[in-house]
Design a protein around this motif. Structure first.
Motif, short mmCIF file in Angstrom:
data_model
loop_
_atom_site.label_atom_id
_atom_site.label_comp_id
_atom_site.label_asym_id
_atom_site.label_seq_id
_atom_site.Cartn_x
_atom_site.Cartn_y
_atom_site.Cartn_z
N TYR A 53 51.63 14.67 -40.78
CA TYR A 53 52.82 14.80 -39.58
C TYR A 53 54.15 14.39 -40.27
CZ TYR A 53 48.57 14.34 -36.66
OH TYR A 53 47.21 14.66 -35.98
N ASP A 54 55.08 15.45 -40.08
CA ASP A 54 56.38 15.27 -40.42
C ASP A 54 57.08 13.99 -39.84
OD1 ASP A 54 56.49 17.19 -42.40
OD2 ASP A 54 58.00 18.66 -41.01
N ASP A 55 56.83 13.77 -38.69
CA ASP A 55 57.56 12.87 -37.86
C ASP A 55 56.77 11.38 -37.74
OD1 ASP A 55 55.50 14.19 -36.60
OD2 ASP A 55 56.94 14.52 -34.83
N VAL A 56 56.08 11.28 -38.55
CA VAL A 56 55.10 9.97 -38.67
C VAL A 56 55.04 9.26 -40.01
CG1 VAL A 56 52.75 8.91 -38.62
CG2 VAL A 56 53.39 10.80 -36.90
N TYR A 57 55.45 7.98 -39.82
CA TYR A 57 55.64 7.11 -41.23
C TYR A 57 54.84 6.17 -41.08
CZ TYR A 57 59.76 9.97 -41.79
OH TYR A 57 60.99 10.93 -42.01
N CYS A 58 54.73 5.25 -42.26
CA CYS A 58 53.93 4.05 -42.05
C CYS A 58 54.57 2.90 -42.70
CB CYS A 58 52.40 4.51 -42.71
SG CYS A 58 52.64 4.60 -44.51
N SER A 59 53.68 1.89 -42.79
CA SER A 59 54.04 0.59 -43.48
C SER A 59 53.08 0.29 -44.17
CB SER A 59 54.48 -0.49 -42.13
OG SER A 59 53.35 -0.89 -41.85
N VAL A 60 53.32 -0.93 -44.94
CA VAL A 60 52.01 -1.57 -45.75
C VAL A 60 52.10 -3.11 -45.55
CG1 VAL A 60 53.47 -1.50 -48.07
CG2 VAL A 60 50.95 -1.49 -48.00
N GLY A 61 50.96 -3.77 -45.23
CA GLY A 61 51.08 -5.12 -44.94
C GLY A 61 49.66 -5.53 -44.52
N THR A 62 49.51 -6.83 -44.45
CA THR A 62 48.45 -7.56 -43.89
C THR A 62 48.75 -8.35 -42.83
OG1 THR A 62 47.73 -7.94 -46.15
CG2 THR A 62 46.70 -9.40 -44.72
N HIS A 63 48.01 -7.96 -41.71
CA HIS A 63 48.20 -8.61 -40.20
C HIS A 63 47.91 -10.12 -40.64
CE1 HIS A 63 47.67 -9.56 -36.11
NE2 HIS A 63 48.19 -8.49 -35.78
N PRO A 64 48.29 -10.80 -39.90
CA PRO A 64 47.79 -12.51 -39.88
C PRO A 64 46.59 -12.63 -39.61
CG PRO A 64 49.69 -12.15 -38.40
CD PRO A 64 49.67 -10.79 -39.05
N HIS A 65 45.80 -11.73 -38.75
CA HIS A 65 44.37 -11.91 -38.53
C HIS A 65 43.90 -11.72 -39.82
CE1 HIS A 65 44.82 -10.83 -33.83
NE2 HIS A 65 45.44 -11.85 -34.25
N ASN A 66 44.08 -10.96 -40.52
CA ASN A 66 43.27 -10.59 -41.94
C ASN A 66 44.02 -11.31 -42.97
OD1 ASN A 66 42.19 -8.50 -40.21
ND2 ASN A 66 43.91 -7.10 -40.64
N ALA A 67 44.60 -12.47 -42.93
CA ALA A 67 45.27 -13.15 -43.93
C ALA A 67 44.18 -13.62 -45.05
CB ALA A 67 46.27 -14.24 -43.30
#
Ligand SMILES: [Zn+2]
Ligand SMILES: [Zn+2]
Length: 258
Positions: A53-67
């Motif tokens: 989708y053109d209008d959807v972007y994302c991030s990259v990272g680790t949620h503290p629950h998965n630390a």
């Protein structure tokens, strides 16, 4: 136009009708959505959605629950993963002392690694902080002293002191459906007080459906409900809050095409 600055489109809750979710959001005037990473190693699933989708972007990272599970990921590894043009932010990372997931030490290590990557890339960090105001404030101050970085405290439910400290460090504050709940008077008072150039709206869907949808699955289209309450709380029109929060979004998430 409104923006949903924080949703989780890769969660199984949405697997059946993702096209429907995205088209309902568009029909509701949601111009951009950022689907937020909770595990670095699942980035490919997020990218598949962002590329669809053109209008959807994302991030990259680790949620503290998965630390604990993703402990030891170095800033360089995060930085390399931000090279994809659809990756527009780091996180969500931070501290969550409400749930007993992820040791505080691993959460803090992850938090600092994400801040370091945000500093180098200039991309914003999406910070998750819950029941951890003191440690979060301390880490933000220590890290800001090493060099500036950009960030949002997403789904804000913390105290006034941490929010004002974050704003003084140049950070933004994101509000979800929690703002619409009856018992959230203190949060609304804070939302009314913050500078207009530092506020963002988000759903954190599939969780936290706002007021009239409470208990149901949340989705990006419902960010409209958050914006309505934020406008009311601040005594401005819906159009004004849409304009202001979108402008703030494009300033912070500067890799997203305006
Ligand atoms: Zn979060
Ligand atoms: Zn989230």
């Amino acid at each position: 136009m409104l923006v949903d600055s924080h949703c989780h489109l890769d969660f199984p809750d949405f697997a059946e009708d993702l096209d429907g979710i995205v088209s309902r959001a568009r029909a509701a005037g949601i111009g951009r959505m950022v689907t937020i990473s909770t595990r670095v190693k699942k980035l490919n699933q997020l990218l598949a959605i962002a590329e669809r989708y053109d209008d959807v972007y994302c991030s990259v990272g680790t949620h503290p629950h998965n630390a604990d599970e993703e402990d030891g990921i170095a800033p360089d590894e995060l930085i390399a993963l931000t090279e994809h043009p659809k990756v527009v932010a780091l996180g969500e990372a931070g501290l969550d002392y409400f749930y007993d997931n992820g040791s505080p030490e691993a959460q803090a290590r992850g938090f600092r690694a994400h801040i370091a990557a945000a500093r180098v890339t200039g991309l914003p960090l999406v910070i998750h902080t819950r029941e951890a105001d003191e440690d979060c404030g301390r880490i933000l101050e220590e890290e800001a002293a090493k060099g500036s970085f950009r960030a949002v405290l997403h789904c804000y439910t913390g105290g006034r002191e941490l929010a004002l400290k974050a704003v003084s460090l140049g950070l933004y504050i994101g509000f979800t459906g929690i703002l619409t709940f009856k018992k959230s008077e203190t949060l609304r008072a804070l939302a009314a007080e913050l500078p207009s150039d530092r506020i963002l709206v988000e759903t954190d869907s599939p969780y936290l459906a706002p007021g009239k949808f409470r208990g149901k699955r949340n989705e990006p289209a419902y960010v409209v409900e958050v914006a309505k309450v934020l406008a009311e709380t601040r005594g401005v029109s819906f159009d004004e809050i849409s304009r202001q929060t979108s402008e703030n979004f494009f300033r912070l998430f500067s890799r997203v095409k305006a």
